[in-house]
Design an enzyme around this catalytic site. Sequence first.
Site, mmCIF file in Angstrom:
data_model
loop_
_atom_site.group_PDB
_atom_site.id
_atom_site.type_symbol
_atom_site.label_atom_id
_atom_site.label_comp_id
_atom_site.label_asym_id
_atom_site.label_seq_id
_atom_site.Cartn_x
_atom_site.Cartn_y
_atom_site.Cartn_z
ATOM 1 N N HIS A 7 0.704 -1.271 0.031
ATOM 2 C CA HIS A 7 -0.008 0.086 0.145
ATOM 3 C C HIS A 7 0.648 1.166 0.230
ATOM 4 O O HIS A 7 2.124 1.312 0.397
ATOM 5 C CB HIS A 7 -0.984 -0.062 1.464
ATOM 6 N N HIS A 79 3.836 7.199 3.571
ATOM 7 C CA HIS A 79 4.937 6.185 3.510
ATOM 8 C C HIS A 79 4.150 5.127 2.324
ATOM 9 O O HIS A 79 3.294 5.178 1.900
ATOM 10 C CB HIS A 79 5.029 5.322 4.753
ATOM 11 N N GLU A 130 7.753 1.130 4.960
ATOM 12 C CA GLU A 130 7.385 0.207 5.838
ATOM 13 C C GLU A 130 7.525 -1.179 5.168
ATOM 14 O O GLU A 130 7.361 -1.368 4.017
ATOM 15 C CB GLU A 130 5.609 0.667 5.866
HETATM 16 CO CO CO Z 1 1.213 1.477 6.344
#
Ligand code: CO
Length: 134
Positions: A7, A79, A130
């Site tokens: 994502h 992020h 991430e």
């Molecule tokens: Co995230």
Amino acid sequence: MIGKLNHMAIAVPDLAAATAIYRDTLGAKVSPPQPEPDHGVTVVFVELDNTKIELLHPLGEGSPIQGFLDKNPSGGIHHVCYEVADILASRDHLKEQGARVLGDGEPKIGAHGKPVLFLHPKDFNGTLIELEQA
Ligand code: CO
């Protein structure tokens, strides 16, 4: 080492307005707002064919995205999340390469119930990364 883009997360100052933009203007499928008190955010998931966008809004005191919104009052990309097969092996490889892992370096359970780590943006072209074990 990294696999799919899991994502991208966008910090937003007004979650209802951001949801309406994705749902009505861009015509995407969006989830109801999901409070995640452990992470200090409320999230709306935007479902795309090949990935997800997460709209993040601060929840409670000391939200980890409040500082970002203070610096970027109209919101912005917060992020990107890449999948890895083995998060501990990935962490060890990154440390060997000189990359900084945020926090105590131990994976935490992320928003999708899977182990995650964050990497220092200064080591990755100004982008907070991430890693999520797929
Ligand atoms: Co995230």
